[in-house]
Design a protein around this motif. Structure first.
Motif, PDB file in Angstrom:
ATOM      1  N   ILE A  54       7.955   6.515   6.877  1.00 45.07           N
ATOM      2  CA  ILE A  54       7.204   6.120   5.685  1.00 45.07           C
ATOM      3  C   ILE A  54       7.761   4.772   5.237  1.00 45.07           C
ATOM      4  N   ARG A  55       7.012   4.091   4.418  1.00 43.23           N
ATOM      5  CA  ARG A  55       7.474   2.798   3.910  1.00 43.23           C
ATOM      6  C   ARG A  55       8.667   3.001   2.984  1.00 43.23           C
ATOM      7  N   PHE A  56       9.575   2.020   3.007  1.00 38.60           N
ATOM      8  CA  PHE A  56      10.668   2.035   2.051  1.00 38.60           C
ATOM      9  C   PHE A  56      11.017   0.612   1.658  1.00 38.60           C
ATOM     10  N   VAL A  57      11.577   0.486   0.463  1.00 37.32           N
ATOM     11  CA  VAL A  57      12.019  -0.796  -0.064  1.00 37.32           C
ATOM     12  C   VAL A  57      13.448  -0.609  -0.537  1.00 37.32           C
ATOM     13  N   ASN A  58      14.337  -1.483  -0.093  1.00 35.83           N
ATOM     14  CA  ASN A  58      15.716  -1.450  -0.571  1.00 35.83           C
ATOM     15  C   ASN A  58      15.867  -2.411  -1.744  1.00 35.83           C
ATOM     16  N   PRO A  84       0.846  -1.193   0.000  1.00 35.87           N
ATOM     17  CA  PRO A  84       0.000   0.000   0.000  1.00 35.87           C
ATOM     18  C   PRO A  84       0.886   1.250   0.000  1.00 35.87           C
ATOM     19  N   HIS A  85       0.630   2.144  -0.930  1.00 35.26           N
ATOM     20  CA  HIS A  85       1.415   3.376  -0.973  1.00 35.26           C
ATOM     21  C   HIS A  85       0.691   4.450  -1.769  1.00 35.26           C
ATOM     22  N   ARG A 133       2.431  10.340   4.645  1.00 30.91           N
ATOM     23  CA  ARG A 133       2.790   9.104   5.363  1.00 30.91           C
ATOM     24  C   ARG A 133       2.559   7.865   4.496  1.00 30.91           C
ATOM     25  N   GLU A 134       1.753   7.986   3.450  1.00 26.66           N
ATOM     26  CA  GLU A 134       1.472   6.850   2.568  1.00 26.66           C
ATOM     27  C   GLU A 134       2.501   6.700   1.450  1.00 26.66           C
ATOM     28  N   ALA A 135       3.484   7.594   1.385  1.00 27.29           N
ATOM     29  CA  ALA A 135       4.497   7.532   0.329  1.00 27.29           C
ATOM     30  C   ALA A 135       5.366   6.287   0.487  1.00 27.29           C
ATOM     31  N   LEU A 136       5.967   5.852  -0.611  1.00 28.55           N
ATOM     32  CA  LEU A 136       6.892   4.727  -0.614  1.00 28.55           C
ATOM     33  C   LEU A 136       8.199   5.191  -1.241  1.00 28.55           C
ATOM     34  N   LEU A 137       9.307   4.970  -0.540  1.00 30.97           N
ATOM     35  CA  LEU A 137      10.632   5.319  -1.042  1.00 30.97           C
ATOM     36  C   LEU A 137      11.358   4.044  -1.426  1.00 30.97           C
ATOM     37  N   GLY A 186      18.941   6.142   2.618  1.00 35.54           N
ATOM     38  CA  GLY A 186      17.531   6.218   2.242  1.00 35.54           C
ATOM     39  C   GLY A 186      16.623   5.601   3.278  1.00 35.54           C
ATOM     40  N   GLY A 187      17.062   4.494   3.870  1.00 36.01           N
ATOM     41  CA  GLY A 187      16.276   3.863   4.926  1.00 36.01           C
ATOM     42  C   GLY A 187      16.142   4.768   6.139  1.00 36.01           C
ATOM     43  N   PHE A 188      17.235   5.444   6.496  1.00 41.48           N
ATOM     44  CA  PHE A 188      17.175   6.358   7.636  1.00 41.48           C
ATOM     45  C   PHE A 188      16.251   7.540   7.327  1.00 41.48           C
ATOM     46  N   ALA A 189      16.392   8.113   6.130  1.00 47.21           N
ATOM     47  CA  ALA A 189      15.535   9.251   5.760  1.00 47.21           C
ATOM     48  C   ALA A 189      14.063   8.847   5.792  1.00 47.21           C
ATOM     49  N   ALA A 190      13.744   7.660   5.274  1.00 50.87           N
ATOM     50  CA  ALA A 190      12.352   7.188   5.272  1.00 50.87           C
ATOM     51  C   ALA A 190      11.861   6.916   6.693  1.00 50.87           C
ATOM     52  N   ALA A 191      12.706   6.347   7.523  1.00 50.44           N
ATOM     53  CA  ALA A 191      12.306   6.008   8.894  1.00 50.44           C
ATOM     54  C   ALA A 191      12.044   7.247   9.737  1.00 50.44           C
TER      55      ALA A 191
END
Length: 182
Positions: free
Chosen positions: A146-150, A59-60, A119-123, A135-140
């Motif tokens: 917000i959600r993130f995918v590496n 969901p994003h 808050r629904e954005a996906l990085l 990127g994970g830190f910025a998203a967290a």
């Protein structure tokens, strides 16, 4: 220091991962190929699994992609082919460990703010360890998370990312001194 643009990628959906693939099998294949001095074609190039279907399951709202200048040149065109009918905002940082700092985290936060990320954005962090950690830190920390995918693009980043949720950046010359497990 960085380039930012909104990229309307609308490509035909192609497959990127092998169904049923697991990290251990891929890692074993990489090591075997390395020992035998053969090239290795990662399973994400197989035609059995679609990245676009994975994105449909997460969901994003808006979709953002963070990458560095090397990955943008080498991997972004392939990623764009495989992402399907999703459009995304692209932020490209300078490549290298010297970009893994608070100033770059602020660039990511500013980019998300300028594009009204909710808050629904996906990085999606597409790159090596510098991009996936930063990127994970910025998203967290953006909007309290917000959600993130590496999507790691180097073997070291794949191994590093296997611990799950490890994020951070360098500060005052100390490597990974600020970060979190998300």
């Amino acid at each position: 220091m960085f380039s930012a643009k909104t990229v309307p990628y609308y490509h035909k959906s192609l497959s990127v991962c092998q169904k049923g693939s697991n990290f251990a099998a891929d890692f074993e294949s990489i090591l075997r190929a390395w020992r035998e001095k053969k090239s290795f074609e990662p399973s994400w190039r197989d035609k059995n699994f679609e990245l676009s279907s994975v994105l449909q399951d997460i969901p994003h709202g808006q979709l953002f992609v963070l990458t560095d200048s090397h990955t943008a040149a080498c991997c972004l065109p392939l990623f764009a082919e495989y992402i399907g009918d999703f459009s995304f905002h692209l932020l490209t940082l300078d490549a290298g460990e010297r970009s893994k700092n608070l100033a770059s985290v602020q660039v990511v936060w500013d980019f998300l703010l300028e594009h009204h990320a909710t808050r629904e954005a996906l990085l999606i962090n597409l790159g090596g360890g510098m991009i996936t950690d930063l990127g994970g830190f910025a998203a967290a920390t953006y909007m309290r998370g917000i959600r993130f995918v590496n999507i790691p693009t180097t073997l070291l980043a794949m191994v590093d990312a296997s611990s799950g949720g490890k994020t951070g950046f360098d500060y005052r010359g100390v490597k990974n001194v600020i970060g979190s497990f998300t």
